[in-house]
Design a protein around this motif. Structure first.
Motif, PDB file in Angstrom:
ATOM      1  N   PRO A 271       6.316   9.872   1.280  1.00  0.00           N
ATOM      2  CA  PRO A 271       5.897   8.475   1.424  1.00  0.00           C
ATOM      3  C   PRO A 271       5.106   8.300   2.724  1.00  0.00           C
ATOM      4  O   PRO A 271       5.517   8.757   3.783  1.00  0.00           O
ATOM      5  N   SER A 272       3.970   7.653   2.623  1.00  0.00           N
ATOM      6  CA  SER A 272       3.131   7.501   3.813  1.00  0.00           C
ATOM      7  C   SER A 272       2.221   6.293   3.648  1.00  0.00           C
ATOM      8  O   SER A 272       1.863   5.904   2.528  1.00  0.00           O
TER       9      SER A 272
ATOM     10  N   SER B  20       0.812  -1.218   0.000  1.00  0.00           N
ATOM     11  CA  SER B  20       0.000   0.000   0.000  1.00  0.00           C
ATOM     12  C   SER B  20       0.850   1.276   0.000  1.00  0.00           C
ATOM     13  O   SER B  20       0.503   2.252  -0.663  1.00  0.00           O
ATOM     14  N   LYS B  21       1.961   1.277   0.725  1.00  0.00           N
ATOM     15  CA  LYS B  21       2.758   2.498   0.824  1.00  0.00           C
ATOM     16  C   LYS B  21       3.287   2.919  -0.533  1.00  0.00           C
ATOM     17  O   LYS B  21       3.224   4.102  -0.907  1.00  0.00           O
TER      18      LYS B  21
ATOM     19  N   ILE C  52       1.456  12.800  -1.064  1.00  0.00           N
ATOM     20  CA  ILE C  52       1.563  11.338  -1.089  1.00  0.00           C
ATOM     21  C   ILE C  52       1.482  10.830  -2.520  1.00  0.00           C
ATOM     22  O   ILE C  52       2.309  10.018  -2.962  1.00  0.00           O
ATOM     23  N   LYS C  53       0.503  11.302  -3.276  1.00  0.00           N
ATOM     24  CA  LYS C  53       0.294  10.832  -4.646  1.00  0.00           C
ATOM     25  C   LYS C  53       1.480  11.154  -5.539  1.00  0.00           C
ATOM     26  O   LYS C  53       1.857  10.346  -6.406  1.00  0.00           O
ATOM     27  N   ASN C  54       2.102  12.309  -5.342  1.00  0.00           N
ATOM     28  CA  ASN C  54       3.238  12.718  -6.169  1.00  0.00           C
ATOM     29  C   ASN C  54       4.560  12.114  -5.720  1.00  0.00           C
ATOM     30  O   ASN C  54       5.591  12.353  -6.342  1.00  0.00           O
TER      31      ASN C  54
END
Length: 546
Positions: free
Chosen positions: A457-458, A422-423, A451-453
């Motif tokens: 990282p999360s 998922s990360k 996060i999307k770009n």
């Protein structure tokens, strides 16, 4: 009485004391003394292997020797457990291993250490604890096969349903690891580190019904009290600069929060403290001895100094709920006073400056720990805590993480995207946006885009969303069944009433505290502990005294 007689009397007294200690151990631990000694040898040999690997530079020959040594440890342990232990005892040894074996993760910066087993060349992180834990899983599986008729015997239909749901989830996870098309640039061996928590949850679900007496409950909770005591001792030795500097460097990490050398991080440290608090409260209600009440209060300080933020609130709310259900308003008032007092103590303790012998007097402790830990900035996700307290929180930002994880769920609702994926998937362009975020606060929208770009990282910061994203709706059904059991038992307690001295109150607030904590974080995936305390909460009143 002459000197010889005095010495004989003293020797006899010492022998009686030793025998009393041995009898206490035999009565409170479900292992014979012979098995305790054998397991201790396995435990300390594993510690030696971990220490040896950590301080050795990587080479192919050393790696091969180290690999054979760890494999030999695992084979001998599995054979020993299969021949000498029952399923109940094997799970108990894993519980001891979980609580007291160091769980420091391997990181990419230490690629030359043999301890990394080559994983430092990847972007993933594991630990020697997780590697050895796989052998516990094999041992549990062997003993489950050996005792399948007695272990696979569910009296509760809902538990049976949860068991089959989790087994299905485990098969889905294995399929993701084996089928390349369902992975997101993930090393399949590292993916097993995520999947092992599902299997341990299954084993916990099989272990829990074997608890038939309240004496067995004490047996299970004793290690948590011991662990909490060790954590408290480690904390105070560190805060008052008594422990070695190397220990303090690790124990007070870049968040200026406390994490034990036994734990992987401060998040695991805080969650373990929940279990220690509940165990201490159980023994206080059971024995009325003040030392357990002191432990109950002291372990709260560990939570404050570990989280020092919103993660502490599930514990407060859960204990407030337990007091409310027991209809003891005085308990609520007393607990509020205790929490306020501990917060003031925490504020005072958190302003302790770094050791002067490091020559870093110009830095606050927060900056000092951050720099030592290898972080370039002493600010993390909007936190600025030179005195140990928050000036900002990331709670609103996490809604952005929630919605990004929802994108993964919409993309793969039935089977999920696979364990541990998922990360990276949240940062991948393969998973497009499905939701209108205009109604969210600006910080949430900004965090979503970061996060999307791939700028930040999360993970999803919510265990329930995380599990559904990785395993699909099958695990959602299992989670809903667990929630049904918890709320049904709570409703029964509210309707029937419960005594303020009922030990089940301790399991009530630990269950709710852990469930609330999982709304904030993904790591650690201690589902097995949650299931264990959840079962004790649901079935405690049905257990026999002896």
């Amino acid at each position: 009485m002459n000197e010889v007689t005095k010495r004989q009397a003293k020797s006899l007294l010492n022998l009686q004391s030793i025998n009393k200690l041995m009898n206490t151990v035999e009565n409170n631990i479900p292992l014979s003394l012979k098995n305790i000694i054998s397991f201790s040898l396995f435990f300390f040999l594993a510690l030696f292997l971990m220490s040896f690997g950590y301080f050795q530079e990587f080479s192919e020959m050393r790696f091969n020797i180290y690999f054979v040594a760890i494999l030999s440890w695992g084979v001998f342990f599995v054979l020993w457990a299969w021949r000498n232990l029952t399923y109940f005892q094997t799970f108990y040894t894993w519980l001891i291993f979980l609580l007291f074996f160091p769980k420091k993760e391997l990181v990419g910066q230490s690629t030359l250490n043999l301890f990394n087993l080559g994983f430092g060349l990847l972007e993933d992180a594991g630990s020697i604890h997780l590697i050895l834990e796989f052998f516990f899983i094999i041992a549990l599986l062997f003993n489950l096969i050996k005792e399948r008729k007695s272990v696979l015997n569910f009296e509760n239909k809902v538990f049976k349903y949860i068991f089959y749901s989790l087994c299905t989830v485990g098969l889905i996870g294995l399929m993701h690891i084996l089928v390349v098309g369902h992975r997101v640039d993930k090393n399949p061996f590292i993916s097993l580190f995520e999947l092992d928590q599902i299997f341990l949850a299954i084993f916990a679900l099989l272990f829990a019904p074997l608890i038939q007496t309240k004496k067995q409950v004490k047996t299970i909770l004793i290690p948590f009290v011991v662990m909490g005591t060790l954590l408290a001792l480690e904390y105070f030795l560190g805060r008052f600069r008594i422990s070695p500097l190397s220990v303090r460097y690790y124990s007070f990490n870049y968040r200026n929060a406390f994490r034990s050398i036994f734990m992987a991080n401060d998040l695991m440290m805080g969650l373990m403290s929940f279990a220690a608090i509940g165990s201490a409260f159980y023994f206080y209600l059971n024995t009325k001895k003040n030392r357990y009440l002191i432990m109950f209060i002291a372990f709260h300080l560990l939570v404050l100094e570990t989280f020092n933020r919103a993660h502490s609130f599930p514990l407060y709310i859960a204990i407030f709920l337990a007091c409310l259900i027991s209809r003891k308003i005085k308990f609520i008032a007393g607990y509020i006073v205790i929490v306020i007092g501990l917060n003031l103590i925490s504020l005072k303790l958190s302003t302790i400056q770094p050791p002067k012998d490091m020559g870093r007097d110009s830095l606050s402790e927060y900056e000092w720990v951050a720099n030592y830990s290898g972080y370039s900035k002493p600010v993390h996700y909007g936190y600025d805590r030179p005195g140990g307290y928050l000036s900002k929180t990331s709670s609103l930002e996490r809604f952005g993480a929630f919605y990004r994880a929802f994108d993964l769920i919409v993309t793969n609702p039935l089977m999920g995207i696979g364990p541990g994926n998922s990360k990276k998937a949240m940062m991948s362009d393969r998973f497009k946006s499905y939701f209108d975020l205009s109604s969210l606060p600006y910080s949430s929208q900004e965090f979503y885009q970061k996060i999307k770009n791939g700028e930040h990282p999360s993970n999803s910061h919510n265990l329930y969303i995380h599990l559904v994203a990785e395993y699909g709706i099958t695990i959602l059904l299992a989670l809903l069944a667990i929630g049904y059991l918890i709320f049904r038992k709570t409703a029964q307690i509210i309707v029937k009433g419960v005594s303020a001295n009922n030990e089940n109150l301790s399991f009530l607030f630990v269950t709710y505290a852990m469930a609330g904590y999982f709304c904030f974080q993904v790591k650690p995936l201690l589902l097995a502990l949650f299931i264990l305390f959840m079962y004790l909460f649901i079935r405690f009143d049905e257990l026999r005294e002896e």
